[in-house]
Enzyme design. Structure first.
Site, short mmCIF file in Angstrom:
data_model
loop_
_atom_site.label_atom_id
_atom_site.label_comp_id
_atom_site.label_asym_id
_atom_site.label_seq_id
_atom_site.Cartn_x
_atom_site.Cartn_y
_atom_site.Cartn_z
N CYS A 153 1.56 3.59 6.56
CA CYS A 153 0.54 3.48 6.40
C CYS A 153 -0.61 3.58 7.04
CB CYS A 153 0.47 1.78 5.38
SG CYS A 153 -0.70 1.08 4.49
N HIS A 184 4.42 2.02 1.25
CA HIS A 184 5.24 0.97 1.92
C HIS A 184 6.38 1.49 0.95
CE1 HIS A 184 1.66 -0.72 4.07
NE2 HIS A 184 0.88 -0.78 2.52
N GLU A 229 9.37 0.32 1.98
CA GLU A 229 9.58 -1.09 1.61
C GLU A 229 9.30 -2.21 0.52
OE1 GLU A 229 6.30 -2.05 3.79
OE2 GLU A 229 7.62 -0.32 3.82
#
Length: 193
Positions: free
Chosen positions: A77, A175, A177
């Protein structure tokens, strides 16, 4: 394996640490130059404003260190955007690893782009076992235009770079995650590069 997440006060990294743990690895959070230099893999995350993030990097000297790293480095990001030449966000000079300038989305689009969108034109081992048009989770108001270092694109009012690679540096706008199973596969691919 020695994995370091660069700690410079930009963003919530707990979800990233948990995702890495779910893959069976451990990552330490550090802003220590020696620890970062000696890591096998370095993750450079970031959520927030480009200008204040760069100020934090400069205060610790990490702005000089990061571009010189030789091991695989993964910008996520804002981390990816800071690896670029500059950003329109706060008229910020970046780290210059990727030779491209970060732009703001047009006012005709809903900004930030927030939620799920697809990645396409996948061109790297980072995307091993990932399908074209896989959905990833994104939250951002600024984007990287397509360039020589683009290894994946996303369409939001036109194509932009959702992933970049140059030598040992990788970057993703999304992202991983927070991108369910596909995101964890990408994280694992990076950790096993």
């Amino acid at each position: 394996m020695n994995i370091v997440i660069i700690d410079y006060g930009a963003g919530n990294i707990k979800s990233l640490q948990f995702a890495i743990e779910r893959l069976g690895f451990t990552a330490v959070l550090s802003n220590n130059e020696e620890e970062i230099k000696n890591a096998d893999k370095v993750i450079f995350p970031g959520v927030g404003h480009a200008d204040s993030a760069m100020k934090m990097l400069k205060e610790t000297g990490l702005d000089k260190l990061i571009p010189t790293l030789k091991q695989p480095v993964f910008g996520i990001c804002l981390g990816m955007q800071l690896l670029c030449t500059s950003s329109e966000e706060g008229n910020t000079k970046g780290l210059g690893v990727f030779n491209v300038d970060v732009k703001r989305f047009s006012n005709t689009l809903k900004v930030p782009q927030m939620g799920w969108n697809t990645i396409s034109n996948l061109e790297s081992d980072l995307f091993k076992n990932i399908s074209e048009h896989e959905f990833m989770y994104l939250v951002h108001s600024y984007y990287v235009p397509p360039c020589n270092e683009t290894i994946a694109t996303t369409d939001y009012g036109g194509d932009y770079s959702s992933a970049l690679q140059k030598n040992n540096f990788y970057g993703v706008q999304f992202h991983p995650e927070k991108s369910s199973t596909a995101g964890e596969i990408i994280l694992k691919n990076f950790l096993t590069i």
